[in-house]
Design an enzyme around this catalytic site. Sequence first.
Site, PDB file in Angstrom:
ATOM      1  N   ASP A 133       0.838  -1.196   0.000  1.00 39.09           N
ATOM      2  CA  ASP A 133       0.000   0.000   0.000  1.00 39.09           C
ATOM      3  C   ASP A 133       0.874   1.247   0.000  1.00 39.09           C
ATOM      4  O   ASP A 133       1.805   1.356   0.786  1.00 39.09           O
ATOM      5  CB  ASP A 133      -0.914  -0.011   1.228  1.00 39.09           C
ATOM      6  CG  ASP A 133      -2.018   1.028   1.103  1.00 39.09           C
ATOM      7  OD1 ASP A 133      -2.453   1.299  -0.038  1.00 39.09           O
ATOM      8  OD2 ASP A 133      -2.446   1.569   2.135  1.00 39.09           O
ATOM      9  N   HIS A 140      -3.829  14.143   0.519  1.00 39.29           N
ATOM     10  CA  HIS A 140      -4.094  13.278   1.673  1.00 39.29           C
ATOM     11  C   HIS A 140      -2.941  13.343   2.679  1.00 39.29           C
ATOM     12  O   HIS A 140      -3.159  13.545   3.880  1.00 39.29           O
ATOM     13  CB  HIS A 140      -4.292  11.828   1.212  1.00 39.29           C
ATOM     14  CG  HIS A 140      -4.376  10.834   2.339  1.00 39.29           C
ATOM     15  ND1 HIS A 140      -5.438  10.781   3.219  1.00 39.29           N
ATOM     16  CD2 HIS A 140      -3.511   9.865   2.738  1.00 39.29           C
ATOM     17  CE1 HIS A 140      -5.229   9.812   4.106  1.00 39.29           C
ATOM     18  NE2 HIS A 140      -4.068   9.246   3.846  1.00 39.29           N
ATOM     19  N   GLU A 206     -10.479   3.957   3.416  1.00 37.91           N
ATOM     20  CA  GLU A 206      -9.597   4.776   2.577  1.00 37.91           C
ATOM     21  C   GLU A 206      -9.938   4.478   1.124  1.00 37.91           C
ATOM     22  O   GLU A 206      -9.887   3.326   0.693  1.00 37.91           O
ATOM     23  CB  GLU A 206      -8.115   4.467   2.855  1.00 37.91           C
ATOM     24  CG  GLU A 206      -7.667   4.988   4.221  1.00 37.91           C
ATOM     25  CD  GLU A 206      -6.162   4.943   4.440  1.00 37.91           C
ATOM     26  OE1 GLU A 206      -5.490   4.111   3.793  1.00 37.91           O
ATOM     27  OE2 GLU A 206      -5.661   5.737   5.256  1.00 37.91           O
ATOM     28  N   GLU A 208      -9.123   4.142  -2.510  1.00 38.60           N
ATOM     29  CA  GLU A 208      -7.887   3.946  -3.278  1.00 38.60           C
ATOM     30  C   GLU A 208      -8.201   3.219  -4.585  1.00 38.60           C
ATOM     31  O   GLU A 208      -9.254   2.626  -4.740  1.00 38.60           O
ATOM     32  CB  GLU A 208      -6.880   3.087  -2.487  1.00 38.60           C
ATOM     33  CG  GLU A 208      -6.554   3.640  -1.104  1.00 38.60           C
ATOM     34  CD  GLU A 208      -5.314   3.020  -0.473  1.00 38.60           C
ATOM     35  OE1 GLU A 208      -4.516   2.380  -1.202  1.00 38.60           O
ATOM     36  OE2 GLU A 208      -5.151   3.168   0.747  1.00 38.60           O
ATOM     37  N   ASP A 240      -9.073   0.464   1.616  1.00 39.14           N
ATOM     38  CA  ASP A 240      -8.062   0.061   2.599  1.00 39.14           C
ATOM     39  C   ASP A 240      -8.579   0.422   3.994  1.00 39.14           C
ATOM     40  O   ASP A 240      -8.227   1.445   4.563  1.00 39.14           O
ATOM     41  CB  ASP A 240      -6.745   0.790   2.284  1.00 39.14           C
ATOM     42  CG  ASP A 240      -5.647   0.410   3.247  1.00 39.14           C
ATOM     43  OD1 ASP A 240      -5.612  -0.747   3.683  1.00 39.14           O
ATOM     44  OD2 ASP A 240      -4.806   1.283   3.566  1.00 39.14           O
ATOM     45  N   ARG A 244      -7.931   3.653  13.052  1.00 39.51           N
ATOM     46  CA  ARG A 244      -7.098   4.826  13.364  1.00 39.51           C
ATOM     47  C   ARG A 244      -6.526   4.789  14.768  1.00 39.51           C
ATOM     48  O   ARG A 244      -5.401   5.249  14.999  1.00 39.51           O
ATOM     49  CB  ARG A 244      -7.903   6.110  13.183  1.00 39.51           C
ATOM     50  CG  ARG A 244      -8.448   6.332  11.792  1.00 39.51           C
ATOM     51  CD  ARG A 244      -7.333   6.469  10.780  1.00 39.51           C
ATOM     52  NE  ARG A 244      -7.864   6.658   9.429  1.00 39.51           N
ATOM     53  CZ  ARG A 244      -7.145   6.488   8.331  1.00 39.51           C
ATOM     54  NH1 ARG A 244      -5.887   6.124   8.416  1.00 39.51           N
ATOM     55  NH2 ARG A 244      -7.687   6.660   7.144  1.00 39.51           N
ATOM     56  N   GLN A 247      -3.774   2.216  14.904  1.00 44.11           N
ATOM     57  CA  GLN A 247      -2.653   2.762  14.124  1.00 44.11           C
ATOM     58  C   GLN A 247      -1.862   3.803  14.925  1.00 44.11           C
ATOM     59  O   GLN A 247      -0.634   3.784  14.944  1.00 44.11           O
ATOM     60  CB  GLN A 247      -3.220   3.405  12.852  1.00 44.11           C
ATOM     61  CG  GLN A 247      -2.172   3.899  11.863  1.00 44.11           C
ATOM     62  CD  GLN A 247      -2.807   4.457  10.577  1.00 44.11           C
ATOM     63  OE1 GLN A 247      -4.023   4.479  10.431  1.00 44.11           O
ATOM     64  NE2 GLN A 247      -1.976   4.892   9.662  1.00 44.11           N
ATOM     65  N   LYS A 260      -4.105  -2.083   9.663  1.00 47.60           N
ATOM     66  CA  LYS A 260      -4.467  -2.193   8.245  1.00 47.60           C
ATOM     67  C   LYS A 260      -4.567  -3.651   7.811  1.00 47.60           C
ATOM     68  O   LYS A 260      -4.773  -3.927   6.640  1.00 47.60           O
ATOM     69  CB  LYS A 260      -3.383  -1.524   7.393  1.00 47.60           C
ATOM     70  CG  LYS A 260      -3.069  -0.093   7.778  1.00 47.60           C
ATOM     71  CD  LYS A 260      -3.920   0.857   7.003  1.00 47.60           C
ATOM     72  CE  LYS A 260      -3.446   2.282   7.178  1.00 47.60           C
ATOM     73  NZ  LYS A 260      -4.211   3.188   6.347  1.00 47.60           N
ATOM     74  N   THR A 264      -9.010  -5.666   3.451  1.00 48.27           N
ATOM     75  CA  THR A 264      -8.871  -4.736   2.329  1.00 48.27           C
ATOM     76  C   THR A 264      -9.864  -5.222   1.281  1.00 48.27           C
ATOM     77  O   THR A 264      -9.786  -6.373   0.854  1.00 48.27           O
ATOM     78  CB  THR A 264      -7.440  -4.783   1.747  1.00 48.27           C
ATOM     79  OG1 THR A 264      -6.492  -4.545   2.801  1.00 48.27           O
ATOM     80  CG2 THR A 264      -7.252  -3.752   0.655  1.00 48.27           C
ATOM     81  N   GLU A 371     -10.091  12.513   7.388  1.00 49.29           N
ATOM     82  CA  GLU A 371     -10.017  13.859   6.824  1.00 49.29           C
ATOM     83  C   GLU A 371     -11.385  14.543   6.805  1.00 49.29           C
ATOM     84  O   GLU A 371     -11.498  15.723   7.104  1.00 49.29           O
ATOM     85  CB  GLU A 371      -9.474  13.794   5.387  1.00 49.29           C
ATOM     86  CG  GLU A 371      -8.046  13.304   5.293  1.00 49.29           C
ATOM     87  CD  GLU A 371      -7.708  12.881   3.871  1.00 49.29           C
ATOM     88  OE1 GLU A 371      -7.931  11.688   3.549  1.00 49.29           O
ATOM     89  OE2 GLU A 371      -7.248  13.725   3.088  1.00 49.29           O
TER      90      GLU A 371
HETATM   91 CA    CA Z   1      -3.937   3.184   2.610  1.00 45.76          CA
END
Ligand code: CA
Length: 423
Positions: A133, A140, A206, A208, A240, A244, A247, A260, A264, A371
Site C-alpha cells: 500500500d 491526503h 480509505e 484507493e 483500505d 485509526r 494505528q 491495516k 482490504t 479527513e
Molecule cells: Ca492506505
Amino acid sequence: MPHPNDPKLKSFIPVDPASDFPIQNLPYGVFSTRDGLAPRVGVAIGDYVLDLWQLAQDCRIDVVEQGVFAAPSLNAFMALGPTVWTRTRARISELLRHDHPELRDNETLRKRTLVPMADVALHLPIAVSGYTDFYSSKEHATNVGVMFRGKDNALQPNWLHMPIGYNGRASTVVVSGTKVRRPRGQLKPPTAEVPSFGPCKRLDFELEMGVVIGQASAIGEMLTEKQAEEMIFGFVILNDWSARDIQQWEYVPLGPFQAKAFATSISPWIVTREALEPFRVQGPAQEPQPLEYLRQTRPNNYDMQLDVALRAGVMNEAANICRTNFKYMYWSSVQQLVHHASSGCAMNVGDLLGSGTISGPEEDQRGSLLEISWNGTEPVELPGGVKRTFLEDGDSLVMRGWCQGDGYRVGFGEVEGTITPAG
Ligand code: CA
C-alpha cells in the site's frame, strides 16, 4: 478490424449509456452461477457476463493454454503476458460487436455463454500474491500531516522524493460484498496511562485504486518506465479499511501493522490498462524533479471519477460523502512499481498495489473519514439526522469509479463493505 477502444463501437447486446460495462470496457472477473460449475473467468458486458470458459471450450478464443479460463482466478491468464491480453480483448470485442454475426446469430452459443449479471456470484478475481500500500496523494498526506504535526511539518522530508509505501497483508484482501468485522487491538488514547485491548473505536475507510500486476520481475532487477507499464494488467477500486486508534499507538517506528491488516476490499471487475488508455492524463507537476530512475516520459495518470457513499443501518439509501478524481495522484502507479522493484525486490503475478488514499484539493474530495471529520472534530451530517465521525456497526460503505467517454463510460462497478460488530 476497428480498435476495441473505438468510441463508435456498439454491441449487439443493448448497453445503457450510464452502464459501467459497454463494449469499450470488457473488464475481467471470476464468477459462478447456480449451475454448480466451479468459479471461472468472465467478462462484463452491459447486464451480462460473457463466459470465457464456454467460449474457449467452443474454440472461439485462442489463448494458447487451454484451461486458463476454467481457473478460479485470473493469475494463469495474466501470466500469458501483454500480447495475449491484447489479442484476447480484441477477439472478445469482435465477438460482441453488433455487426459481427458469429455469436450474435448463434442462439445456442449465446444461451451457453451469456449469463445475466443478476444470476451470478462474483468472486475475488485474483489470487493475491502480495499486497503493498502506497501513500501517494499529496493532498491526503498533507491533510494527515497538518492534523498530527502542524502545517509547517505536514509532509515528511522524504515524501516529495519517492512514493512512500509499506508491505500489507495479501491474506485478508476480500471481494466487494464481504462483511468486515470491526477489528480488535491495542488502544491507548492520549488520556490513558496504559494501553488496553478491545474493539477499535475509530474505524475508517480509505478510497484507493488497486493496481493488478500481471507479469513477474526477477529478483535483483530494476524496471524501466516502459517495463513497469507493461506489467500492469489492470485496475480495481480498493478500500483500505483502517483502524485509526490502533494505528496511532502502534505505528512508531515501523508504520502500520494490525491497523491495516484485518481487511482490504476490492471491486470484482478488473478494468484493463488497455481500456483506460483513452483517459490517460498528465499528473501534477513534480517539484523537485524526481531522481532519474523515477522520471516519466509520458502522462501516467488517469482521468477517473471516484465517488464514496455511506449508508447507516437506519438510512434507506446511501448518501454521498466524497467526490474526487484519480488524476490528482502525485506519484503514478508506474512510478510506484518502478520504485517497488528499485532495490531488487521481485514482483509476482497477482501482486496488488494500493495507490494510497485519493484526496483532491477541495473539502468534498477527501478520501477518508479521518479527513472528512478532521480527526473526529467535525462530524459529517447525513440524511435522517445521522452523524458520523468514524464508522459504526451496521454502516455500509460503497465506492464507485468510472472514466467518462463521449456517450459511454468505462466503469468499475462498486466495492461495498458492511461493518459487523467485533463480537
Ligand atoms: Ca492506505
